[in-house]
Scaffold this motif. Sequence first.
Motif, PDB file in Angstrom:
ATOM      1  N   ALA A  58      23.297  14.607  14.228  1.00 57.61           N
ATOM      2  CA  ALA A  58      24.492  14.662  15.076  1.00 57.61           C
ATOM      3  C   ALA A  58      24.319  13.924  16.391  1.00 57.61           C
ATOM      4  CB  ALA A  58      24.884  16.118  15.326  1.00 57.61           C
TER       5      ALA A  58
ATOM      6  N   ASN B  16      28.090  13.972  13.610  1.00 59.27           N
ATOM      7  CA  ASN B  16      29.247  14.203  14.476  1.00 59.27           C
ATOM      8  C   ASN B  16      30.461  13.460  13.924  1.00 59.27           C
ATOM      9  OD1 ASN B  16      29.236  11.414  15.483  1.00 59.27           O
ATOM     10  ND2 ASN B  16      27.280  12.033  16.406  1.00 59.27           N
TER      11      ASN B  16
ATOM     12  N   ASN C  48      29.677  18.237  12.990  1.00 63.41           N
ATOM     13  CA  ASN C  48      29.532  19.005  14.229  1.00 63.41           C
ATOM     14  C   ASN C  48      30.549  18.467  15.244  1.00 63.41           C
ATOM     15  OD1 ASN C  48      28.861  20.176  16.631  1.00 63.41           O
ATOM     16  ND2 ASN C  48      26.677  19.613  16.555  1.00 63.41           N
TER      17      ASN C  48
ATOM     18  N   PRO D 225      29.044  18.398  19.713  1.00 66.72           N
ATOM     19  CA  PRO D 225      27.659  17.952  19.920  1.00 66.72           C
ATOM     20  C   PRO D 225      27.111  18.435  21.263  1.00 66.72           C
ATOM     21  CG  PRO D 225      29.106  16.101  19.345  1.00 66.72           C
ATOM     22  CD  PRO D 225      29.980  17.268  19.571  1.00 66.72           C
TER      23      PRO D 225
ATOM     24  N   THR E  43      23.887  22.516  16.079  1.00 64.23           N
ATOM     25  CA  THR E  43      23.972  21.682  14.867  1.00 64.23           C
ATOM     26  C   THR E  43      23.283  22.381  13.697  1.00 64.23           C
ATOM     27  OG1 THR E  43      23.817  19.759  16.334  1.00 64.23           O
ATOM     28  CG2 THR E  43      23.630  19.343  13.971  1.00 64.23           C
TER      29      THR E  43
END
Lengths: 437, 437
Positions: free
Chosen positions: B24, B66, B89, B92, B99
């Motif tokens: 992420a 992400n 995610n 972040p 995460t």
Amino acid sequence: MSKISQESLKAFGGEAVKAVILAAGLGKRMGYKPKGLIKIAGREILYRTMKNLTELGISEFAVITNARYREEYEGFIRKYGFNAELIINRHPEKGNGYTLYLAKSHVGGKFILLMSDHIYGKDFLKRAVKGEGLVVDETPEYTDLDEATKVKIKDNRVEDIGKHLKDFDAIDTGFFVLTSEIFGIADEILSEKGKAELSEIVKRAKLKVTPINGFLWMDIDTPEDIKKARMLMVRTSIKGAGDGFISRHLNRKISTRISTLLVDHVTPNQMTVVTFLFGILSALMNFVSIPLAGILYQISSIFDGVDGEIARASMKTSRFGGYIDSILDRYVDAAFLLILAYVTIKEPLWWAIAVTAIFGSAMVSYSTERYKAAYREDIYRDIPAIRCLIGKRDERIFLTMLFCLIGQTKALFALLAVLTNLRIAATVWLVWRNKRN
Amino acid sequence: MSKISQESLKAFGGEAVKAVILAAGLGKRMGYKPKGLIKIAGREILYRTMKNLTELGISEFAVITNARYREEYEGFIRKYGFNAELIINRHPEKGNGYTLYLAKSHVGGKFILLMSDHIYGKDFLKRAVKGEGLVVDETPEYTDLDEATKVKIKDNRVEDIGKHLKDFDAIDTGFFVLTSEIFGIADEILSEKGKAELSEIVKRAKLKVTPINGFLWMDIDTPEDIKKARMLMVRTSIKGAGDGFISRHLNRKISTRISTLLVDHVTPNQMTVVTFLFGILSALMNFVSIPLAGILYQISSIFDGVDGEIARASMKTSRFGGYIDSILDRYVDAAFLLILAYVTIKEPLWWAIAVTAIFGSAMVSYSTERYKAAYREDIYRDIPAIRCLIGKRDERIFLTMLFCLIGQTKALFALLAVLTNLRIAATVWLVWRNKRN
């Protein structure tokens, strides 16, 4: 009921299918020998059956013999380390139905029953172990009909069975896939008559039949049967896939005859050495007479099939045998062509062509063997088109002989240089097309 | 929590260990790129990790990235057909502990956790998957200590962890073997602070540590790290077992440098063709200048390592690649020695010696490859003594160059004829001694 436990005997598994082998006959017509232990092409009949069954996943055996042959069968089982229990039939006079009955407490559920004096080919066994009831052959190819047990079939079940049936549909192969229910019927007949033949039990049980037609199996009754079986073992031991035209139509026809003669007397490795020495002799003969050398070379090519045939027929193949044979073949070829070049060539250009032919000859084999190293499979099986390419060893040697006979060795080198290297290019191209990734 | 199911996603097995991959991060120092998808030596960092893990039996993945890199990771998973679920995610800023927390409903029991921007060598992974808790390295060989996360250990558990620890025992490899208990601790920290770092979770959990020391693993943070990792990928891609003296001490030192330069620009097959053409060129050069030809031949021998190094470093090995490379090498060797013989030899006797050298050179390879075809194993692995025999290709080529430089080509042919065929005899003898059956 007597029972002898072998040291090597493992506890019976619940699931494993066991094979019961009837070996209580006295082998009268063979001069009172345990028929299952007769060697055919270097291996006992039973060794072949038990080894093949083991490879098919059936590795527990119960062998029922008589008191007279007890020690011989004990020795046999110990020698090969089979997972087999030996059961002694002390009343052979009660018939082979009684012999079967002795297996009662040694099997559970499904089991296989077969005769110790029958040769079964692996292709037959592969199918037979999946059968049900009595395995019959509607088109027996290898069996003497006069001596065979005939079967009359009705609704896929045995209606009648016997040696002298006039009206029959198939032949009894002596191979059964049974369940323990059969012992009930055996018991019935035994209490009625005090003895029982297997054929009576089969008939009364109205066993299902499974036809498996035309595969190799044979009843060994007489010395003539042994001879015939030996020949069949050799004939069916040809590897084949890598054979060229000359091998299929000439060399194998002769080499199988030689192998049949030698299989009981010579080991595969001895034959490999003899063939190599003969090949080198043919190469050296170029110093004396090129046509004669060519003929000897072709003879060595025929011999070259024998070690493999003997090894497969006698179930004595070894990886080292294949390895060394293959390397020695390359040396024989190189030696022959090198000496032939040495006695006939002066000009560097022709030497260069001869080198290309010698190198190409080795590389033909390299290109197929290297395939197996890379892909772990036989190239002829993976890419059948490669079987059609010419330039295999048997073909090259035959060509070499022809050109030696007419004295055109330069033409031979030119031809081999082109032929072998084109073949390699075609091989690589076919591999690329079929197995790129 | 967002979740994207891949078409290829299989139902989770109850027993299978899944690998959770944290991806992420934004990759700021790399100029905002998804770090796991950065190609090093021709393959994405994550491809290497996931492919190697799959081969080790861990074939289910959950990749957490992400929103920004969602499409890139989707494309990556689809391209290679990995059995991977993608989790996004959307926060972040809540730290990499959050995460990890997102994986909670995607794993059950034991699972593996690792970082998308770490390169892990297969030898490291082989040991790490059997570890427990946090895998640490007490003697890291490839990692920049300044940037590394340090771990203080007490009683085999994490006592403290952080980038700026002064007193530490080992380095955090970013590889964990965890159980779902970890999510409870993550939850705790998240409810306390609204965010969580992985290191906080690890510290509070007092995770067990498993030390795996000195194997290849590396954190990829900067473009310099990529360069270093590329070089390491090539260096560790040397096959080795079949390398001769010259290869080990000269050729590989140069070829790995060439491979490092080329690995991102050239495919292994392209390199095989170029090497072959260069080898043939060196052979033809014998018509012009024998010393120069010798030098070019030795250079081609160095090039010869490059295709294999590139293929292994970029995980692009293919069986066909190995097959064709091996056949072309034989042709280059034969062409070189043949043309060399052609321009220097007139006498049939010397031609015969040259033929023996050319044939022997091909047979050295034949005798090892044929072993693999027969025994299905590498001869150098099965019989290590064969590694000590001289006469391998790299050694023959180096000798050839030396004799070309001093103009003693007849001596060269005599030497090669003896050396190669003695080597083959020794090989056969060692095979016989070790693997007769």
